[in-house]
Design an enzyme around this catalytic site. Structure first.
Site, PDB file in Angstrom:
ATOM      1  N   GLU A  96       0.844  -1.202   0.000  1.00 25.67           N
ATOM      2  CA  GLU A  96       0.000   0.000   0.000  1.00 25.67           C
ATOM      3  C   GLU A  96       0.879   1.253   0.000  1.00 25.67           C
ATOM      4  O   GLU A  96       0.632   2.192   0.764  1.00 25.67           O
ATOM      5  CB  GLU A  96      -0.951  -0.013   1.207  1.00 25.67           C
ATOM      6  CG  GLU A  96      -1.978  -1.124   1.140  1.00 25.67           C
ATOM      7  CD  GLU A  96      -2.980  -1.099   2.297  1.00 25.67           C
ATOM      8  OE1 GLU A  96      -2.657  -0.514   3.354  1.00 25.67           O
ATOM      9  OE2 GLU A  96      -4.072  -1.655   2.140  1.00 25.67           O
ATOM     10  N   GLU A 107      -6.786  -7.571  -0.684  1.00 33.60           N
ATOM     11  CA  GLU A 107      -7.208  -7.594   0.719  1.00 33.60           C
ATOM     12  C   GLU A 107      -8.706  -7.321   0.761  1.00 33.60           C
ATOM     13  O   GLU A 107      -9.140  -6.169   0.785  1.00 33.60           O
ATOM     14  CB  GLU A 107      -6.475  -6.518   1.547  1.00 33.60           C
ATOM     15  CG  GLU A 107      -5.007  -6.799   1.796  1.00 33.60           C
ATOM     16  CD  GLU A 107      -4.372  -5.819   2.790  1.00 33.60           C
ATOM     17  OE1 GLU A 107      -5.073  -4.926   3.310  1.00 33.60           O
ATOM     18  OE2 GLU A 107      -3.160  -5.944   3.033  1.00 33.60           O
TER      19      GLU A 107
END
Ligand code: NAG
Ligand code: NAG
Ligand code: NAG
Ligand code: NAG
Ligand code: NAG
Length: 633
Positions: A183, A263
């Site tokens: 991320e 995710e």
């Protein structure tokens, strides 16, 4: 000569078979058909996240089997750098840190692996997996092309990725893809040189024939800063997101290739003092079905959350510091203790409609036992146990030093000085620059006065006389794991003032409580104490101990600390984690059966930081309690 011909033919035949076998193991991206290809055939993964660092080694196989029996064909695994290189240059891959053993178990179980080696992982793990020794360089810019940072990263990846290379699918292992950073688009630095450098290192150590990918949140800004040419761009989102919008965004950055949600959130984490988080089972299973029907590959984060044992929890910093609780149950399909939940069964029902799931029963929950109450006795306060807890003795310094400066990265340190003048009236002890990281327990001449806490309690009153001993035990509650403030030094970051006076001339004691516990130095002498005495409820940081006899059954249990305030618990030599029932929501700590002994009394050690209850009891129950904010007695 003639007789050699068959031999040559056989050799050719053997060679051909081998090269066909080798070629048959391939994993790649099929850009024409918008999917992955495994061994030349279209492949969709249905994966779940599991962190070996949060599960006792003895239970790895059980959890993996349960994931396999749910119908998953892959798992996603983070590698926490600080778990393996706690001291710079010393690498630990033994026991609970044996990553290759974990990969081997997954392979035997029939699960492919999506590897996430960071170097930054977030994961609600201490400092997002970065080793605290990186902070030795003042103002280091973590997760950037900062020279010192990059050098440390290269040294680590040389060790880790070299180990991982034989485990790549095309090399005979089960790793199908490898994530670069994590991320990254959510981080302020947005440093493409850093990402390019990682890209180069990953290829250098893993070879060219490997799928490298990035994962970013569902916004354009994150996708812009987190993605890089040559790294396959994937996205992550949970049940509050519109699937079409999110995958359209991935498509703008990756016009062809498989749709991937790296995710998909099955649950969420808890912080001390916040409400217990949960995510609705029906929403999870419905959305999973919708993504799978689109042909997307999906990883569920988490499938099995586990536990932040010891000092490994992370923290968030938004408007203030918020420490992550010990349990990482995450409201996931497999509970903290690895038990199949209704969410797991619902997910399995969805997966059934897409692929054949393995025949046979789901392995049952591991048995749990309520061992009942154990009464603890006071061993002593931190000040009286300093020789044991800090065998190296103190470091002297005019002004306070941080944990990192003293090279004690986790847990607790004691800061000691004397009062510079008489303060007969309550006088403020102040942290003028909000420099308490993260909680400080203050005593004057052995009398507990109260605590200071980062962001919330920067002033307290003390009284005493000139020359009185001022002891301040400082607790590191886990380094920030996400966002701008990950340079999260611990200890006293600035001076403390007593009224208008700056306190100076400190003795700073690094405390190695783990070693003292493991060496049996903190056991109370039970022979000298009459049975069942009431504790004298002393205030301030104290060590208590007691023993649990399991009568030959080392089953899982949950430890409830009713009436205790805040502290840390050890079972035998294992640091179970933090407890804080007053803040909640977590009320019980998971005690895995493999941490207990059948043949010997189990030694329980507690560091209570504020106040123990006068009953002195703790309770081993057969079920967890994770959702109470504020203690009920
Ligand atoms: C993984 O499992 C397969 C199938 O059981 C086996 O053939 C292979 O040797 C294993 N790979 C490794 C690296 O252990
Ligand atoms: C998601 O967004 C699309 C396109 O904007 C819209 O057509 C669809 O109705 C939305 N889906 C849900 C479940 O809200
Ligand atoms: C710690 O215990 C010792 C011995 O019982 C006592 O003399 C001392 O005052 C205590 N100190 C603190 C800081 O509680
Ligand atoms: C400190 O003591 C003073 C004087 O008694 C009182 O006014 C003040 O509220 C106290 N401050 C704190 C933080 O307890
Ligand atoms: C508990 O401590 C006692 C005394 O130090 C020791 O003999 C025993 O082995 C310990 N128990 C375990 C399970 O390690």
């Amino acid at each position: 000569m003639k007789s050699h011909v068959p031999f040559v033919l056989i050799s050719l035949f053997v060679l051909t078979v081998f090269s066909v076998l080798a070629d048959s193991r391939s994993f790649s991206i099929d850009y024409e058909n918008n999917c992955f290809q495994k061994d030349g055939k279209p492949f969709q993964y249905i994966s779940g996240s599991i962190h070996y660092s949060r599960i006792p080694r003895d239970y790895w196989k059980d959890r993996l089997l349960k994931m396999y029996m749910t119908g998953l064909n892959a798992i996603q695994v983070y590698v926490p750098w600080n778990f393996h290189e706690t001291i710079q240059g010393a690498f630990n891959f033994a026991g609970d840190r044996d990553l290759e053993y974990f990969l081997n178990l997954a392979n035997q179980t029939g699960l492919l692996v999506i590897l996430r080696p960071g170097p930054y992982i977030c994961a609600e793990w201490e400092m997002g997996g970065l080793p605290a020794w990186l902070l030795h360089k003042p103002n280091i810019i973590l997760r950037s092309a900062d020279t010192e940072y990059l050098q440390a990263v290269s040294d680590w990846l040389a060790v880790l990725l070299t180990k991982m290379k034989p485990w790549l699918y095309q090399n005979g292992g089960n790793i199908i893809s490898v994530q670069v950073e994590n991320e990254y688009g959510s981080y302020f630095a947005c440093d493409y040189n850093y990402m390019r450098h990682l890209h180069t290192l990953f290829h250098l150590f893993l070879g060219e024939d490997v799928i490298l990918f990035t994962t970013d949140g569902n916004t354009d800004k994150e996708m812009i800063c987190g993605t890089l040419e040559g790294l396959y761009a994937t996205i992550d989102f949970g049940t509050d997101t519109n699937i079409t919008t999110a995958f359209n965004r991935q498509r703008r950055f990756e016009p062809k290739g498989p749709l991937v949600n790296s995710e998909f959130y099955t649950g969420w984490l808890d912080h001390w003092g916040d409400k217990h988080a949960s995510v609705d089972t029906e929403k999870v299973s419905k959305m999973l079905g919708e993504m799978l029907v689109m042909g997307a590959s999906v990883n569920m984060y988490m499938f099995e959350g586990g536990t932040n044992f010891g000092y490994w929890n992370g923290a968030d910093y938004d408007t203030r510091f918020r420490s992550v609780v010990t349990s990482y149950d995450y409201n996931a399909p497999l509970s903290e203790a690895g038990d199949p939940t209704d969410k797991l069964l619902a997910i399995r029902d969805v997966i059934k409609t897409f692929r054949d799931i393995p025949v046979g029963p789901m392995p049952p929950a591991t048995p749990k036992l309520s061992y009942g109450f154990v009464t603890l006795l006071k061993v002593g306060n931190i000040s009286s146990l300093l020789d044991t807890l800090s065998p190296q003795g103190p470091v002297r310094s005019q002004y306070p030093l941080t944990f990192e400066e003293v090279k004690q990265y986790y847990g607790f340190m004691l800061y000691r000085t004397t009062l510079p003048r008489n303060v007969p009236e309550p006088t403020p002890l102040i942290s003028p620059l909000n420099g308490i990281r993260d909680r400080a327990y203050v005593s004057v001449n052995g009398v507990y006065q109260g605590f200071l806490e980062r962001d919330t309690t920067l002033v307290m009153n003390v009284t005493g006389r000139q020359g009185d001993q001022l002891d301040i035990l400082v607790e590191n509650m886990g380094r920030v794991n996400f966002g701008t403030y990950i340079n999260d030094n611990k200890g006293l970051l600035g001076n403390l003032n007593l009224g208008n006076d700056v306190l100076t001339d400190w003795l700073i004691y690094p405390l190695d409580i783990n070693t003292a516990v493991a060496s049996g130095w903190l056991q109370s002498d039970h022979s000298e104490v009459p049975p069942g005495p009431e504790l004298e409820p002393g205030d301030g940081p104290m060590i208590y101990s007691g023993t649990l006899k399991t009568k030959g059954l080392e089953w899982d249990s949950f430890l409830k600390l009713n009436g205790w305030t805040k502290g840390q618990v050890w079972v035998n030599s294992v640091n179970l984690g933090r407890y804080w029932p007053q803040r909640g929501p977590q009320q019980t700590l998971y005690v895995p059966g493999p941490f207990l002994s059948a043949t010997q009394p189990n030694n329980i050690t507690i560091l209570e930081l504020e106040r123990a209850p006068s009953h002195g009891r703790i309770l081993f129950m057969d079920r967890p309690q994770l959702d109470n904010t504020g203690q009920k007695t």
